[in-house]
Design a protein around this motif. Structure first.
Motif, PDB file in Angstrom:
ATOM      1  N   PRO A  60      -5.456  -3.543   7.662  1.00 26.04           N
ATOM      2  CA  PRO A  60      -5.246  -3.275   6.223  1.00 26.04           C
ATOM      3  C   PRO A  60      -6.280  -2.304   5.655  1.00 26.04           C
ATOM      4  CG  PRO A  60      -5.004  -5.618   6.679  1.00 26.04           C
ATOM      5  CD  PRO A  60      -5.519  -4.993   7.926  1.00 26.04           C
ATOM      6  N   ASP A  61      -7.535  -2.400   6.098  1.00 24.34           N
ATOM      7  CA  ASP A  61      -8.569  -1.454   5.639  1.00 24.34           C
ATOM      8  C   ASP A  61      -8.211  -0.029   6.041  1.00 24.34           C
ATOM      9  OD1 ASP A  61     -10.095  -3.503   4.588  1.00 24.34           O
ATOM     10  OD2 ASP A  61     -11.286  -3.755   6.413  1.00 24.34           O
ATOM     11  N   LEU A  62      -7.756   0.140   7.301  1.00 26.63           N
ATOM     12  CA  LEU A  62      -7.370   1.467   7.781  1.00 26.63           C
ATOM     13  C   LEU A  62      -6.204   2.025   6.969  1.00 26.63           C
ATOM     14  CD1 LEU A  62      -7.530   0.883  11.651  1.00 26.63           C
ATOM     15  CD2 LEU A  62      -9.052   2.348  10.319  1.00 26.63           C
ATOM     16  N   ALA A  63      -5.233   1.173   6.663  1.00 29.48           N
ATOM     17  CA  ALA A  63      -4.057   1.621   5.915  1.00 29.48           C
ATOM     18  C   ALA A  63      -4.443   2.060   4.500  1.00 29.48           C
ATOM     19  CB  ALA A  63      -3.017   0.497   5.861  1.00 29.48           C
ATOM     20  N   ILE A  64      -5.318   1.290   3.851  1.00 30.03           N
ATOM     21  CA  ILE A  64      -5.759   1.647   2.499  1.00 30.03           C
ATOM     22  C   ILE A  64      -6.495   2.985   2.517  1.00 30.03           C
ATOM     23  CG2 ILE A  64      -7.337   0.998   0.634  1.00 30.03           C
ATOM     24  CD1 ILE A  64      -6.677  -1.936   1.308  1.00 30.03           C
TER      25      ILE A  64
END
Length: 505
Positions: free
Chosen positions: A110-114
């Protein structure tokens, strides 16, 4: 609120394998000068100097042990200035215990996607509906492929590759923000191939994991196949791309790449580092090399660097393209030991291409590997089926010399074997492939037999006298042995008349 606190003044220092304790002392002395006067020169203005020591981990690897002077400066009772050290790995305990240690954990999917969505939004690209989900799939594919790639080479790929993947998508996204599925998948595939190239097929692994998340089959969409030369050309011709690292097996491949590069950058200059120990350890030689690089950067002459390990750590800001923009001009700091120039002009046409041997990947610093787009190149990728057939036929003949060790041989017998590179100077299989590739026109006009004869002449030109001994021990026929002896005599028996005639030609 912030006006109640002192003004921050930064003193930056670039760590490298060549930096010294004198250089570290100088940066502390420079920072302490601001304690009594501000940057504007007004006496009595309250300021707080902050030393930013970048790549402090590399400085710890220096043979000069420059960080020994930090022990005294980092003691609480001696802390006149603030200090921030940035490293890719932990330092030894004596330094870690004198500072507050902050470590950044690996980001989650999720951090990478954000982060990926924020990078695209910085290019004023609006992701709607299904494309929002595709970016999440891409982040997940990178995370899964990175774990598998770490088992082969933990330092070859990192977050910088993923972030630049998103930047490339953002730069090449249509200006009107209208994109079809085929265009989107084509853009994603090209960006993956550009940023995850290399010898371990990580780009194909990221792509395969990306399409496994798709509900509809992407295989039905015909997408282009990119060769290493296509990706190299794409990098060199793009304005805002990262600098390029080309990984090869042997130096023979460099010749092909240099020819290709000079088609796009005909002013390119090739610089090969010295292997002499005295050169690599003396600062004078490093200063001279660095001065030539600064001159090329100022004039916009592209550089092709090979075996320059002793100088790379001094160029980290340049290789990372961390430029200081002053109007329309770009400047960059280049560090070398205690000396460092914060105002080296960087021409907009300046580019850097670095060659790296595949066998040297594990011994190369992670910060250096992560700064480049990486592509793996082998001459085999350029050769056609007929050329590869000739290569295999020649290698079958070459093995008849009996240089290769066999399992049936005793330990005593194999001890007296010589390697092909000892018999033929600079020999490698890649070199043979290069000769075949260069003589492909001869293959079309003269046939296979003429090319085989050409290869033996090229090889025997590099032969040592030991070749004659092994020739008579081989299973070549008597007539073949006589023919090879004649070739050896022609290439190694040089009379004055023959030298003059050759020069006249």
């Amino acid at each position: 609120f912030l006006r109640a606190y002192p003004e921050l003044v930064f003193a930056t220092f670039q760590g490298s394998r060549s930096c010294t304790s004198q250089g570290v002392e100088q940066v502390f002395a420079r920072a302490k000068q601001w304690l009594t006067k501000g940057e504007s020169g007004d006496e009595g203005q309250e300021v707080l100097p902050v030393i930013i020591f970048d790549e402090i981990g590399l400085a710890e690897l220096s043979v000069h042990n420059p960080l020994k002077v930090l022990h005294n400066h980092l003691e609480v009772e001696n802390c006149d200035v603030s200090f921030v050290g940035i490293s890719n790995w932990r330092l030894d305990a004596s330094k870690m215990n004198r500072a507050l240690y902050l470590a950044r954990p690996d980001p989650t999917v999720p951090d990478l996607a954000i982060t990926a969505k924020e990078i695209l939004s910085s290019f004023e690209k609006t992701l709607e509906g299904e494309f929002q989900k595709q970016i999440e799939y891409l982040a997940s594919a990178y995370s899964e492929a990175k774990k598998e790639a770490d088992e082969v080479s933990a330092d070859l790929y990192c977050l910088r590759d993923f972030y630049n993947l998103m930047k490339l998508i953002g730069r090449e996204w249509p200006a009107d923000n209208i994109i079809t599925k085929k265009e989107f998948f084509g853009l994603v595939k090209k960006s993956i191939c550009r940023n995850f190239g290399g010898p371990y097929k990580v780009s194909s692994n990221v792509w395969e994991k990306f399409i496994t998340h798709q509900k509809k089959r992407v295989e039905k969409i015909r997408l282009p196949i990119y060769s290493p030369l296509d990706l190299i050309e794409s990098n060199i011709t793009a304005q805002n791309s990262r600098y390029l690292m080309i990984i090869t097996k042997q130096t023979s491949s460099h010749l092909i790449i240099e020819r290709q590069l000079k088609q796009y950058q005909n002013r390119a200059r090739v610089m090969v580092g010295s292997k002499f120990k005295d050169d690599s350890e003396k600062e004078d030689y490093a200063y001279q090399t660095l001065s030539e690089i600064v001159l090329c950067a100022d004039r916009g002459i592209p550089l092709i660097l090979d075996q320059m390990d002793y100088i790379y750590s001094s160029l980290y800001d340049l290789l990372n393209q961390r430029f200081i923009q002053v109007g329309t001009q770009r400047y960059c700091r280049i560090a070398l030991g205690a000396h460092y120039n914060p105002r080296c002009y960087i021409h907009r046409d300046f580019r850097v291409v670095v060659f790296l041997d595949k066998s040297a990947i594990k011994n190369t610093d992670a910060p250096l590997l992560n700064r480049f787009e990486k592509q793996y190149f082998s001459i085999k990728a350029l050769m056609k089926t007929g050329e590869l057939t000739i290569y295999h036929q020649f290698m079958e003949q070459f093995e008849r010399l009996g240089l290769a060790k066999t399992k049936k041989e005793s330990a005593a017998a194999s001890k007296f074997k010589m390697s092909p590179s000892e018999i033929f100077l600079n020999y490698s299989k890649e070199l043979v492939k290069l000769w075949i590739y260069d003589d492909k026109e001869g293959l079309k006009s003269e046939g296979v037999a003429a090319v085989m004869d050409y290869l033996w002449k090229k090889l025997i030109t590099c032969a040592t006298p030991d070749f004659l001994f092994w020739l008579h021990q081989s299973n070549f026929s008597h007539s073949e042995q006589q023919y090879f002896e004649k070739l050896y005599d022609e290439t190694h028996t040089q009379t004055f008349e023959r030298i003059v005639r050759r020069l006249m030609k």
